[in-house]
Design an enzyme around this catalytic site. Sequence first.
Site, PDB file in Angstrom:
ATOM      1  N   LYS A 199       0.871  -1.172   0.000  1.00 24.34           N
ATOM      2  CA  LYS A 199       0.000   0.000   0.000  1.00 24.34           C
ATOM      3  C   LYS A 199       0.907   1.222   0.000  1.00 24.34           C
ATOM      4  O   LYS A 199       2.071   1.139   0.425  1.00 24.34           O
ATOM      5  CB  LYS A 199      -0.858  -0.005   1.277  1.00 24.34           C
ATOM      6  CG  LYS A 199      -2.131   0.789   1.159  1.00 24.34           C
ATOM      7  CD  LYS A 199      -3.305  -0.083   0.728  1.00 24.34           C
ATOM      8  CE  LYS A 199      -4.564   0.742   0.620  1.00 24.34           C
ATOM      9  NZ  LYS A 199      -5.729  -0.043   0.249  1.00 24.34           N
TER      10      LYS A 199
ATOM     11  N   HIS B 146     -22.373   2.338  -4.222  1.00 25.42           N
ATOM     12  CA  HIS B 146     -22.038   1.515  -5.390  1.00 25.42           C
ATOM     13  C   HIS B 146     -22.197   0.024  -5.131  1.00 25.42           C
ATOM     14  O   HIS B 146     -22.821  -0.688  -5.914  1.00 25.42           O
ATOM     15  CB  HIS B 146     -20.593   1.801  -5.813  1.00 25.42           C
ATOM     16  CG  HIS B 146     -20.423   3.179  -6.351  1.00 25.42           C
ATOM     17  ND1 HIS B 146     -20.041   4.247  -5.568  1.00 25.42           N
ATOM     18  CD2 HIS B 146     -20.599   3.655  -7.589  1.00 25.42           C
ATOM     19  CE1 HIS B 146     -19.991   5.330  -6.314  1.00 25.42           C
ATOM     20  NE2 HIS B 146     -20.328   5.002  -7.548  1.00 25.42           N
TER      21      HIS B 146
HETATM   22  P1  NAD Z   1     -20.089   4.408  -1.611  1.00 19.12           P
HETATM   23  O1  NAD Z   1     -19.448   5.678  -1.111  1.00 19.12           O
HETATM   24  O2  NAD Z   1     -20.574   4.359  -3.014  1.00 19.12           O
HETATM   25  O3  NAD Z   1     -21.327   4.027  -0.672  1.00 19.12           O
HETATM   26  C1  NAD Z   1     -21.349   4.161   0.701  1.00 19.12           C
HETATM   27  C2  NAD Z   1     -22.745   4.648   1.095  1.00 19.12           C
HETATM   28  O4  NAD Z   1     -22.866   4.601   2.516  1.00 19.12           O
HETATM   29  C3  NAD Z   1     -23.037   6.094   0.691  1.00 19.12           C
HETATM   30  O5  NAD Z   1     -24.233   6.163  -0.049  1.00 19.12           O
HETATM   31  C4  NAD Z   1     -23.143   6.839   2.018  1.00 19.12           C
HETATM   32  O6  NAD Z   1     -24.073   7.909   1.976  1.00 19.12           O
HETATM   33  C5  NAD Z   1     -23.603   5.735   2.937  1.00 19.12           C
HETATM   34  N1  NAD Z   1     -23.368   5.963   4.358  1.00 19.12           N
HETATM   35  C6  NAD Z   1     -22.319   6.582   4.949  1.00 19.12           C
HETATM   36  N2  NAD Z   1     -22.494   6.608   6.278  1.00 19.12           N
HETATM   37  C7  NAD Z   1     -23.647   5.975   6.540  1.00 19.12           C
HETATM   38  C8  NAD Z   1     -24.359   5.654   7.733  1.00 19.12           C
HETATM   39  N3  NAD Z   1     -23.918   6.022   8.943  1.00 19.12           N
HETATM   40  N4  NAD Z   1     -25.535   4.989   7.639  1.00 19.12           N
HETATM   41  C9  NAD Z   1     -26.017   4.635   6.422  1.00 19.12           C
HETATM   42  N5  NAD Z   1     -25.384   4.899   5.264  1.00 19.12           N
HETATM   43  C10 NAD Z   1     -24.217   5.551   5.309  1.00 19.12           C
HETATM   44  O7  NAD Z   1     -19.033   3.261  -1.312  1.00 19.12           O
HETATM   45  P2  NAD Z   1     -18.969   1.802  -1.947  1.00 19.12           P
HETATM   46  O8  NAD Z   1     -17.992   1.819  -3.061  1.00 19.12           O
HETATM   47  O9  NAD Z   1     -20.316   1.280  -2.168  1.00 19.12           O
HETATM   48  O10 NAD Z   1     -18.267   1.015  -0.757  1.00 19.12           O
HETATM   49  C11 NAD Z   1     -18.985   0.674   0.413  1.00 19.12           C
HETATM   50  C12 NAD Z   1     -18.040   0.051   1.436  1.00 19.12           C
HETATM   51  O11 NAD Z   1     -17.445  -1.110   0.876  1.00 19.12           O
HETATM   52  C13 NAD Z   1     -16.883   0.927   1.892  1.00 19.12           C
HETATM   53  O12 NAD Z   1     -16.588   0.604   3.232  1.00 19.12           O
HETATM   54  C14 NAD Z   1     -15.745   0.481   1.007  1.00 19.12           C
HETATM   55  O13 NAD Z   1     -14.490   0.733   1.608  1.00 19.12           O
HETATM   56  C15 NAD Z   1     -16.022  -0.994   0.909  1.00 19.12           C
HETATM   57  N6  NAD Z   1     -15.473  -1.630  -0.292  1.00 19.12           N
HETATM   58  C16 NAD Z   1     -15.861  -1.235  -1.515  1.00 19.12           C
HETATM   59  C17 NAD Z   1     -15.360  -1.864  -2.643  1.00 19.12           C
HETATM   60  C18 NAD Z   1     -15.795  -1.462  -4.029  1.00 19.12           C
HETATM   61  O14 NAD Z   1     -15.569  -2.229  -4.970  1.00 19.12           O
HETATM   62  N7  NAD Z   1     -16.433  -0.322  -4.204  1.00 19.12           N
HETATM   63  C19 NAD Z   1     -14.433  -2.924  -2.503  1.00 19.12           C
HETATM   64  C20 NAD Z   1     -14.072  -3.349  -1.217  1.00 19.12           C
HETATM   65  C21 NAD Z   1     -14.600  -2.678  -0.109  1.00 19.12           C
END
Ligand code: NAD
Length: 369
Positions: free
Chosen positions: A80, A183
């Site tokens: 990282k 997402h």
């Molecule tokens: P994103 O930012 O698109 O979605 C996160 C959502 O959570 C947002 O809509 C936000 O408004 C909401 N949110 C934030 N705080 C909140 C709360 N207290 N209560 C309810 N909703 C809340 O992110 P993402 O890409 O969908 O990723 C989601 C999680 O998965 C993150 O923790 C990310 O690190 C992890 N992750 C994502 C991926 C990926 O491929 N995108 C891969 C591995 C891990």
Amino acid sequence: MAVFDEISKKDHEQVIFCYNKEANLRAIIGIHNTTLGPALGGTRMWMYASENDALVDVLRLSRGMTYKAAVAGLNLGGGKAVIIGDPHKDKTESMFRAFGRFVDGLAGRYITAEDVGTSVEDMEFVRMETKYVTGIDKALGGSGDPSPFTAYGVYVGMKACMKELTGSDSLVGKKVAVQGAGHVAKYVCEHLAKEGAKIYVTDIYEDKAKAILSEYKGEFVHPDKIYDVDADVFCPCALGAIINDETIPRMKFKIIAGGANNQLADENKHGRILMEKGIIYAPDYAINAGGLINVANELEGYHPERAMKQAGQIYDTIRTILSIAKEHKIPTHEASNKLAEDRIKTIGKIRQIYSGESKFSGRLGEIYK
Ligand code: NAD
């Protein structure tokens, strides 16, 4: 701070401090373990309060990548990078190109990607200086948005947990509480709705949750109430540290299976409490590895079908983790760590035994002990 003491605590192989005055670059690359292959992991840009904080973060994150890649069955190690600075104000082309030169200098021992605070556009500058970068734009031959792959892994991982609980992996009629409507959650909900599960969705932005619920049948839940939903499964897809002293006593869920990173506020304490409460917890870094699997596929010539198929193998990975946990009577996150460590050890030995180099290295004695 005693830098070498800090580096030696978790067995990191190498830490590289990158500085370039003209480009205003201050970055640290952490290479934790390259037994399985080159260290892959994104570059985070953050306004760290101190250089010490930046070092601690890069050491923690790079080690996490070793475990994630190992459990995902990838031939990759853990690495990282962090860039110290404000992602909204301090980014320049020269900063990312200077950083790219440092990555290139490592000749493939470390492969970077985007992460919190960096974007696909930033990685395009890095790519001008090095080929050791993934997660680039589809238009440039990259793999694009990893979320559908992450979500598919979460979905099949959830099914594996249901198989453990009921003997069948069917989610038909099961109630799933989804935290976050971003997402990953969007695609998870699509899979769940297709299969016939009942979804409960929350987000701090109500309109995001409602957008999902306009496409798939389900109920909106206020963000503060998501832990109290009487559902079979909790699917955290928003924040970390949401499994903690305050939330666990409220939970009636039988399974926790979601995409968010670092779900357990205190890994050892809360992982154990979940086990004692009989809640099946799919370790976050194992169930959300679909995105990593997807970018790793760029390294071999990108085929989305192959990446999706590999993300589907998370089903078997979660089954294996649950069976190790049962056999050794340990929490699932410990079982997952064990699976990773065993794979690194075994493959490492095989590589040592069959590489010409180690025949003369004097380490063979150790291997055959
Ligand atoms: P994103 O930012 O698109 O979605 C996160 C959502 O959570 C947002 O809509 C936000 O408004 C909401 N949110 C934030 N705080 C909140 C709360 N207290 N209560 C309810 N909703 C809340 O992110 P993402 O890409 O969908 O990723 C989601 C999680 O998965 C993150 O923790 C990310 O690190 C992890 N992750 C994502 C991926 C990926 O491929 N995108 C891969 C591995 C891990």
